[in-house]
Design a protein around this motif. Structure first.
Motif, PDB file in Angstrom:
ATOM      1  N   SER B 161      79.452  24.202 -16.294  1.00  0.00           N
ATOM      2  CA  SER B 161      80.328  23.753 -15.205  1.00  0.00           C
ATOM      3  C   SER B 161      80.897  22.361 -15.463  1.00  0.00           C
ATOM      4  O   SER B 161      81.665  21.846 -14.663  1.00  0.00           O
ATOM      5  CB  SER B 161      79.564  23.770 -13.872  1.00  0.00           C
ATOM      6  OG  SER B 161      78.422  22.953 -13.963  1.00  0.00           O
ATOM      7  N   GLU B 170      82.672  28.121  -8.998  1.00  0.00           N
ATOM      8  CA  GLU B 170      82.290  29.212  -8.097  1.00  0.00           C
ATOM      9  C   GLU B 170      82.485  30.568  -8.779  1.00  0.00           C
ATOM     10  O   GLU B 170      81.611  31.427  -8.778  1.00  0.00           O
ATOM     11  CB  GLU B 170      83.155  29.190  -6.817  1.00  0.00           C
ATOM     12  CG  GLU B 170      82.791  28.094  -5.829  1.00  0.00           C
ATOM     13  CD  GLU B 170      81.327  28.158  -5.402  1.00  0.00           C
ATOM     14  OE1 GLU B 170      80.787  29.281  -5.259  1.00  0.00           O
ATOM     15  OE2 GLU B 170      80.724  27.077  -5.239  1.00  0.00           O
ATOM     16  N   TYR B 173      79.923  31.092 -11.588  1.00  0.00           N
ATOM     17  CA  TYR B 173      78.585  31.380 -11.073  1.00  0.00           C
ATOM     18  C   TYR B 173      78.544  32.747 -10.399  1.00  0.00           C
ATOM     19  O   TYR B 173      77.523  33.444 -10.424  1.00  0.00           O
ATOM     20  CB  TYR B 173      78.100  30.267 -10.136  1.00  0.00           C
ATOM     21  CG  TYR B 173      77.346  29.212 -10.905  1.00  0.00           C
ATOM     22  CD1 TYR B 173      75.954  29.260 -10.983  1.00  0.00           C
ATOM     23  CD2 TYR B 173      78.013  28.203 -11.581  1.00  0.00           C
ATOM     24  CE1 TYR B 173      75.250  28.328 -11.715  1.00  0.00           C
ATOM     25  CE2 TYR B 173      77.322  27.263 -12.309  1.00  0.00           C
ATOM     26  CZ  TYR B 173      75.926  27.322 -12.377  1.00  0.00           C
ATOM     27  OH  TYR B 173      75.252  26.410 -13.104  1.00  0.00           O
ATOM     28  N   PHE B 176      77.758  35.356 -12.888  1.00  0.00           N
ATOM     29  CA  PHE B 176      76.367  35.447 -13.333  1.00  0.00           C
ATOM     30  C   PHE B 176      75.604  36.536 -12.594  1.00  0.00           C
ATOM     31  O   PHE B 176      74.692  37.141 -13.132  1.00  0.00           O
ATOM     32  CB  PHE B 176      75.652  34.103 -13.175  1.00  0.00           C
ATOM     33  CG  PHE B 176      75.961  33.150 -14.290  1.00  0.00           C
ATOM     34  CD1 PHE B 176      75.849  33.556 -15.608  1.00  0.00           C
ATOM     35  CD2 PHE B 176      76.373  31.849 -14.038  1.00  0.00           C
ATOM     36  CE1 PHE B 176      76.139  32.700 -16.650  1.00  0.00           C
ATOM     37  CE2 PHE B 176      76.668  30.994 -15.065  1.00  0.00           C
ATOM     38  CZ  PHE B 176      76.556  31.417 -16.371  1.00  0.00           C
ATOM     39  N   LEU B 188      70.082  28.393 -17.750  1.00  0.00           N
ATOM     40  CA  LEU B 188      71.256  27.587 -17.411  1.00  0.00           C
ATOM     41  C   LEU B 188      70.910  26.113 -17.549  1.00  0.00           C
ATOM     42  O   LEU B 188      70.030  25.621 -16.845  1.00  0.00           O
ATOM     43  CB  LEU B 188      71.701  27.851 -15.966  1.00  0.00           C
ATOM     44  CG  LEU B 188      72.142  29.255 -15.604  1.00  0.00           C
ATOM     45  CD1 LEU B 188      72.618  29.282 -14.152  1.00  0.00           C
ATOM     46  CD2 LEU B 188      73.256  29.701 -16.529  1.00  0.00           C
ATOM     47  N   GLU B 190      72.036  22.550 -16.709  1.00  0.00           N
ATOM     48  CA  GLU B 190      72.942  22.009 -15.691  1.00  0.00           C
ATOM     49  C   GLU B 190      72.633  20.549 -15.416  1.00  0.00           C
ATOM     50  O   GLU B 190      71.504  20.099 -15.546  1.00  0.00           O
ATOM     51  CB  GLU B 190      72.752  22.794 -14.374  1.00  0.00           C
ATOM     52  CG  GLU B 190      73.759  23.901 -14.164  1.00  0.00           C
ATOM     53  CD  GLU B 190      75.189  23.406 -14.033  1.00  0.00           C
ATOM     54  OE1 GLU B 190      75.398  22.192 -13.865  1.00  0.00           O
ATOM     55  OE2 GLU B 190      76.109  24.243 -14.115  1.00  0.00           O
ATOM     56  N   ARG B 195      72.938  23.218  -7.624  1.00  0.00           N
ATOM     57  CA  ARG B 195      73.580  24.467  -8.003  1.00  0.00           C
ATOM     58  C   ARG B 195      72.651  25.279  -8.908  1.00  0.00           C
ATOM     59  O   ARG B 195      72.500  26.488  -8.736  1.00  0.00           O
ATOM     60  CB  ARG B 195      74.899  24.186  -8.732  1.00  0.00           C
ATOM     61  CG  ARG B 195      75.591  25.438  -9.194  1.00  0.00           C
ATOM     62  CD  ARG B 195      76.952  25.155  -9.758  1.00  0.00           C
ATOM     63  NE  ARG B 195      77.866  24.591  -8.772  1.00  0.00           N
ATOM     64  CZ  ARG B 195      78.455  25.296  -7.816  1.00  0.00           C
ATOM     65  NH1 ARG B 195      78.180  26.582  -7.679  1.00  0.00           N
ATOM     66  NH2 ARG B 195      79.275  24.735  -6.984  1.00  0.00           N
ATOM     67  N   ALA B 199      70.947  29.150  -8.208  1.00  0.00           N
ATOM     68  CA  ALA B 199      71.310  30.336  -8.990  1.00  0.00           C
ATOM     69  C   ALA B 199      70.153  30.901  -9.798  1.00  0.00           C
ATOM     70  O   ALA B 199      70.330  31.885 -10.498  1.00  0.00           O
ATOM     71  CB  ALA B 199      72.472  29.984  -9.919  1.00  0.00           C
ATOM     72  N   THR B 200      68.987  30.276  -9.756  1.00  0.00           N
ATOM     73  CA  THR B 200      67.923  30.696 -10.672  1.00  0.00           C
ATOM     74  C   THR B 200      66.590  30.899  -9.956  1.00  0.00           C
ATOM     75  O   THR B 200      66.421  30.537  -8.800  1.00  0.00           O
ATOM     76  CB  THR B 200      67.727  29.646 -11.786  1.00  0.00           C
ATOM     77  OG1 THR B 200      67.549  28.372 -11.170  1.00  0.00           O
ATOM     78  CG2 THR B 200      68.905  29.595 -12.705  1.00  0.00           C
TER      79      THR B 200
END
Lengths: 335, 232, 288
Positions: B161, B170, B173, B176, B188, B190, B195, B199-200
């Motif tokens: 990102s 957005e 993601y 994903f 990921l 990051e 964020r 997501a994880t």
């Protein structure tokens, strides 16, 4: 520093006494060695310190030789007095061709130099007033005292070799030399601290051309005869390059070691074993290729590091390639 | 089942050590975030995993196989894929050709050219464009699509990102979710901790080449993370 | 009319020169390496052709191209695998340059010792002398065939690089030699194939040039310089530019020879140098 000064003085004394220590054949041979050493140092100055590999340095050998013969014969002056013309002519030529050539980088510079040399060689071959392909004898040789000819040549060659080494030694310790080496090690960083890269390259190129021209002139003075095929022979640059490659590029000691190996191998192969010059070049090239593969910076840097030797250390050594994979080149940006 | 298991990994750049005794694992179908400040060693760690850095010691097992000494080109064939930092697209290849490079490893699976175009429709319209004609987000899509074309079992994504517009982030993601549906495990990397946590499943935090925190993404508090991130 | 004929013949020769340049350009484009030994490998291929023609006099000389090209590919592959890949990754660009120069000296002198310094040539019998009349000009059949072959090879190479997966891998490796490894590509292997291809193209050029003019072990220097000039004149990395550069050089050479019979390559070299002065912008490297 003191040790270096002493060994320098001893070497100088040996050179003065040379004609009485060496026989006639030995003297000729020693003269040749010293001249080739001087040429190799000049090529090394350009390649090792300014990063410019020239495949056309034979052009300066030729211009130096022809310059000497032409001026000496025209003015009917002793060739000894005309010798300074040779480096001067080469310096002028180098300054002029630097303009187009410096636009090219790396291999393109190297080969363009070669093309230039071929052009000059072809023009000289076609020039009747320069003797064409047959070449020129040195008519003013009658002004020379032939009894002292060989010793004087030897002294000139010795002075030239010692002078180039001493000169390079001092040059590399000066601010100019430091700037030069910083450019070689890192273009961008050096520029950002205000080193004028192009100016430095130009100066080195002209110096290197002048030195080669002088050595070439002395070499052909010894023959009393010059022809385009011999003077512009690509083998001149082959010799310089192999000596530097084998000995150690970007070091002062490297070309000395390289010259010893160069002539040692030549005597062994052509004299002792009786093979032709072609086989000698095959052997020399093979040695150079193997050395390059084993140690891309030549024999001297690993020897120096292994045994902690210091002969003519100029404060800073050539960088060894950092063992960083290309992808990770930007260490500053580790995630 | 553990897919990737790293024990006591040390990574060097010449004399410089960048990773110290790192332990790390990813289970099959799991998604893991790797966070940390600049210079913490995240990128170095990923590059060492896929074999692009030679100076490493320790044990790395992928899919039951020791890969610490395996060259990068073989690791790729085992199904460990990477979206490198800075995208690193092939500049003179078209979008489609970039994607097809993923097929060189000859791994079969769900991801094919049409599937990647389904995932990122913007790329299909620009299949004959060169990367430099795309926006940063579209370039990132090419990089992800290219890695997917290898049909990796584990996909490492490095700073995807970074420098992208929020709307692009957005979209990426969002993709994903589809990628994980195929059973692909994810790592990921990051800078945006929130964020990443969102997501994880799990989070690792790196600090100066060492793991300073590992936790389930749902359990970790902001204070804990901040401490681990900055080492305070 | 005679001058037009000279220029047409120069253009035909130029097709061949383009072929000399393309092998060099291919290697440079992919590995950023100028193979100084390229000329020597061409001459070596010509010697191999001469030997094969001598061994099999019943076979038409042009058919020896097939084994010669295959051998050249193998030699290139090994040359890269055994020697060049060891320095291809060196951060110092001097190392590969010096190494290829060293190899060229070894090859040149080996050829002197093994084949002798005599002048050799490849005779094609009737075909060498045959000519046709076109628009009132007398044009050699062999030079015409050579140009056609060169154009076909250019097209073939361009197709291979643009349209095949091998070509895609080669171009990707040229772009980012580390990243291709993430997709299972071994860059060293790609380099081996590219060097093989380069020397195979060089072999075709070397043999066809040997049909046209005689050669010695020392001819490698001329061939390298021509190849280099072709590449630089055409704009580094441009295929069709190389063909154009070759044609310009070929015309310059033949026009020069008409003017001055023993000029050799002087006028081609001079043209190159003048172009260097007046069109330096076109000389800046871009990628294939």
């Amino acid at each position: 520093m003191k040790g270096i000064a002493i060994s320098y003085a001893v070497t100088a004394a040996l050179l003065v006494a040379g004609p009485w220590l060496l026989g006639e054949g030995g003297l000729r041979f020693a003269t040749e060695c010293l001249l080739i050493l001087a040429m190799a140092q000049m090529w090394n100055l350009l390649a090792g310190y300014a990063g410019l590999v020239s495949f056309g340095h034979q052009v300066f050998v030729g211009i130096g030789a022809y310059g000497l013969f032409l001026i000496s014969d025209t003015l009917d002056l002793s060739p000894y007095w005309v010798l300074p013309i040779a480096p001067l002519a080469c310096a002028v030529v180098a300054s002029v061709i630097a303009l187009p050539l410096f636009r090219l980088r790396e291999a393109y510079f190297s080969i363009a130099m070669w093309v230039f040399s071929e052009i000059v060689a072809a023009l000289v071959t076609k020039a009747a007033w320069l003797g064409g392909s047959a070449g020129l004898p040195l008519r003013s040789s009658r002004l020379l005292d032939l009894d002292w000819f060989e010793p004087v040549l030897f002294w000139i060659a010795g002075g030239l070799a010692l002078g180039t080494i001493g000169g390079l030694f001092l040059l590399m310790r000066s601010g100019f030399g430091l700037g030069l080496m910083s450019v070689r090690d890192n273009d961008l960083a050096a520029m950002s601290v205000g080193v004028d890269v192009q100016r430095n390259r130009f100066i080195v190129f002209v110096l290197s051309a002048a030195g080669c021209g002088l050595a070439g002139a002395v070499s052909f003075l010894g023959n009393l005869y010059v022809s385009p095929a011999a003077a512009f022979d690509v083998n001149w640059v082959v010799y310089m390059m192999f000596i530097v490659m084998i000995g150690g590029i970007g070091t002062l000691e490297g070309p000395i070691i390289g010259t010893v190996i160069f002539f040692g191998l030549r005597e062994l192969i052509t004299d002792q074993l009786g093979y032709s010059a072609g086989w000698y070049l095959v052997a020399l090239g093979t040695v150079a290729v193997i050395v390059m593969l084993w140690s891309p910076r030549g024999l001297w840097p690993p020897l120096r590091d292994r045994f902690g030797l210091k002969l003519l250390g100029v404060g800073r050594t050539a960088p060894t390639a950092p063992d960083v994979p290309p992808l990770a080149g930007k260490v500053g940006q580790l995630g | 089942m553990t897919l990737l298991e790293v024990e006591d990994l040390n990574v060097f750049y010449g004399d410089l050590q960048a990773i110290f005794g790192l332990a790390f694992s990813v289970a099959e179908r799991e998604s893991v975030a790797l966070v940390g400040a600049n210079g913490a060693g995240k990128t170095t760690f990923l590059r060492a995993l896929v074999g692009l850095i030679d100076g490493k010691q320790g044990r790395v097992r992928f899919d039951g196989r020791d890969i610490q000494d395996t060259p990068a080109e073989h690791i790729a064939r085992l199904g460990l894929g990477m979206v490198p930092e800075g995208r690193m697209l092939f500049d003179t290849l078209s979008v489609e050709e970039n994607l097809l490079m993923g097929q060189v490893s000859r791994r079969s699976g769900a991801w094919t050219l049409p599937r990647v175009f389904d995932l990122f429709p913007a790329l299909e319209e620009r299949r004959n464009h060169l990367p430099r004609q795309l926006s940063g987000g579209q370039q990132q899509m090419v990089a992800i699509g290219r890695a997917l074309m290898c049909n990796p079992r584990l996909l490492l994504c490095d700073e995807i990102s970074l420098g992208l517009a929020p709307v692009m982030v957005e979209q990426i993601y969002g993709a994903f979710k589809n990628i994980r549906k195929e059973g692909t495990a994810l790592v990921l990397v990051e800078q945006d901790v929130k964020r990443a946590a969102g997501a994880t499943d799990r989070i690792y935090c790196l600090l100066k080449g060492r793991v300073s925190l590992t936790a389930n993404a749902g359990d970790v508090s902001v204070t804990e993370l901040t401490q681990a991130y900055f080492g305070m | 009319m005679a001058w037009i004929e000279t220029l047409v013949n120069g253009a035909l020769l130029g097709g061949l020169y383009g072929l000399l340049g393309i092998g060099l350009a291919l290697v440079f484009g992919v590995m950023r390496l100028v193979n100084i030994a390229h000329g020597e490998f061409m001459v070596l291929a010509a010697y191999l052709a001469v030997i094969l023609v001598g061994l099999f006099p019943q076979v038409h000389p042009l058919f020896v191209l097939i084994p010669v090209v295959i051998a050249a590919f193998g030699v290139g592959y090994l040359y890269q695998a055994v020697i060049m890949n060891r320095v291809a990754r060196a951060p110092d660009p001097l190392a590969p340059l010096l190494l290829t120069f060293g190899v060229s000296i070894v090859l040149r002198n080996l050829m002197v010792e093994v084949f002798g310094a005599d002048v050799r040539g490849l005779q094609l019998g009737e075909l060498s002398r045959a000519s046709i009349r076109l628009f009132g000009l007398s044009i050699g059949v062999m030079p015409l065939l050579t140009l056609v072959a060169a154009v076909l090879l250019f097209l073939l190479l361009q197709w291979a690089l643009k349209r095949t997966s091998f070509g895609r891998i080669v171009r990707a490796t040229a772009d980012r030699r580390d990243i291709v490894r993430l997709f299972g590509v071994k860059p060293d292997l790609v380099y081996n194939y590219v060097m093989g291809l380069s020397l195979a193209l060089g072999a075709i050029g070397g043999v066809l040039l040997a049909v046209r003019s005689s050669f010695t072990p020392f001819s490698g220097v001329e061939r390298l310089l021509i190849a280099f000039e072709v590449v630089v004149l055409g704009g580094i990395g441009s295929f069709w530019g190389a063909l154009l550069g070759g044609i310009v050089l070929g015309m310059a050479q033949l026009a020069g020879l008409k003017w001055d019979a023993n000029a050799g390559l002087l006028y081609a070299h001079l043209l190159f140098f003048v172009m260097l002065l007046i069109r330096p912008a076109g000389l800046v490297a871009s990628r294939a």
